[in-house]
Write a protein that holds these residues in place. Structure first.
Motif, mmCIF file in Angstrom:
data_model
loop_
_atom_site.group_PDB
_atom_site.id
_atom_site.type_symbol
_atom_site.label_atom_id
_atom_site.label_comp_id
_atom_site.label_asym_id
_atom_site.label_seq_id
_atom_site.Cartn_x
_atom_site.Cartn_y
_atom_site.Cartn_z
ATOM 1 N N LEU A 95 71.480 -20.472 -31.140
ATOM 2 C CA LEU A 95 70.883 -21.762 -30.787
ATOM 3 C C LEU A 95 71.392 -22.253 -29.437
ATOM 4 N N TRP A 96 72.678 -22.068 -29.174
ATOM 5 C CA TRP A 96 73.266 -22.481 -27.897
ATOM 6 C C TRP A 96 72.637 -21.701 -26.739
ATOM 7 N N HIS A 98 69.758 -20.706 -26.577
ATOM 8 C CA HIS A 98 68.388 -21.218 -26.390
ATOM 9 C C HIS A 98 68.387 -22.675 -25.925
ATOM 10 N N MET A 100 70.526 -25.419 -26.844
ATOM 11 C CA MET A 100 71.060 -26.510 -27.652
ATOM 12 C C MET A 100 72.543 -26.702 -27.348
ATOM 13 N N ALA A 105 74.394 -27.356 -32.143
ATOM 14 C CA ALA A 105 74.076 -26.001 -32.609
ATOM 15 C C ALA A 105 74.861 -25.666 -33.875
ATOM 16 N N ALA A 109 73.197 -24.936 -37.404
ATOM 17 C CA ALA A 109 73.489 -23.669 -38.060
ATOM 18 C C ALA A 109 73.842 -23.889 -39.526
ATOM 19 N N ARG A 141 69.130 -16.891 -39.067
ATOM 20 C CA ARG A 141 69.365 -17.072 -37.625
ATOM 21 C C ARG A 141 68.039 -17.069 -36.866
ATOM 22 N N ALA A 144 66.178 -20.309 -37.620
ATOM 23 C CA ALA A 144 66.818 -21.489 -37.024
ATOM 24 C C ALA A 144 66.283 -21.767 -35.619
ATOM 25 N N LEU A 145 65.731 -20.739 -34.977
ATOM 26 C CA LEU A 145 65.168 -20.906 -33.633
ATOM 27 C C LEU A 145 63.783 -21.534 -33.664
#
Length: 235
Positions: A95-96, A98, A100, A105, A109, A141, A144-145
């Motif tokens: 996430l980071w 991408h 965030m 993040a 998560a 994971r 989550a995106l």
């Protein structure tokens, strides 16, 4: 429905198999938003290669492969890799990367793991999980995106029946477009709306799932695909 992928006469020759037949040969197809497309065929038929072309990990050797501009997609590989971090931080890192913030993040998560019923492994190392847990964490994971498209390469291969059911339930609950390769025809019947049969890099059948599993209709469309289905167990 909006067209997300358009492939026209795509050929892929893998550098590691020079002199061998193309991994994909003359593939023309489009995939629209909301479809659940299953890719079936024997080992080496081109399923994984087609997924990688859709994702953009492989460029065609000939022909064209286009994706909708700005399309958000995530891919789950048959043998996903987790880093030697906590499971929570494995998700947070994705996430980071991408965009965030790190604190947000980590919070997101945990929420993603809880949604997948995996909050109990959040603090464990990503390298200390069972095969089934690793696959479920990798799927969490990917989800989550918040992808518009989920690309799955044999998402339940080598999993025990319980883990297979959990992964299938997660995929069924996902609301976006799905393209997945599978050797499990029962899974294809449960999850897909459309089925592509590949053989030696060519798409020999492309049918709605109900027609694909109608032996008479499939036989009329592709004798090779009908022979494949007849020889496979459906469970």
């Amino acid at each position: 429905m909006a067209v997300l992928y358009q492939l026209d006469d795509v050929q892929v020759v893998l550098a590691s198999t020079r002199g061998a037949p193309p991994a994909l040969d003359g593939v023309t197809l489009h995939i629209a938003a909301g479809e659940r497309v299953a890719l079936v065929g024997s080992n080496g038929s081109g399923k994984s290669t087609l997924l990688r072309v859709l994702h953009g990990l492989l460029a065609p050797s000939a022909g064209t492969a286009q994706r909708q501009a700005g399309l958000k997609q995530a891919m789950l590989f048959q043998r996903p890799v987790l880093l030697r971090l906590s499971v929570q931080n494995n998700l947070a890192l994705a996430l980071w990367l991408h965009g965030m913030g790190w604190h947000a993040a980590r919070h997101a998560a945990l929420e993603a793991l809880a949604h997948a019923g995996l909050q109990g492994v959040a603090a464990r190392s990503g390298r200390q999980l069972s095969v089934g847990q690793t696959q479920r964490v990798a799927l969490a994971r990917a989800l989550a995106l918040a992808p518009e498209v989920l690309l799955l390469d044999e998402p339940t291969a080598s999993l025990d029946p319980h883990s297979k059911r959990l992964v299938e339930a997660t995929v069924q609950a996902y609301g976006g477009t799905t393209v997945f390769a599978s050797h499990n025809l029962g899974q294809v019947k449960r999850l897909a709306t459309r089925v592509l049969y590949l053989e030696q890099g060519r798409v020999l059948a492309d049918l709605p799932v109900t027609e694909f599993f109608d032996q008479n209709r499939l036989q009329a469309h592709s004798a090779a695909a009908a022979h494949f289905v007849k020889g496979e167990a459906i469970s």
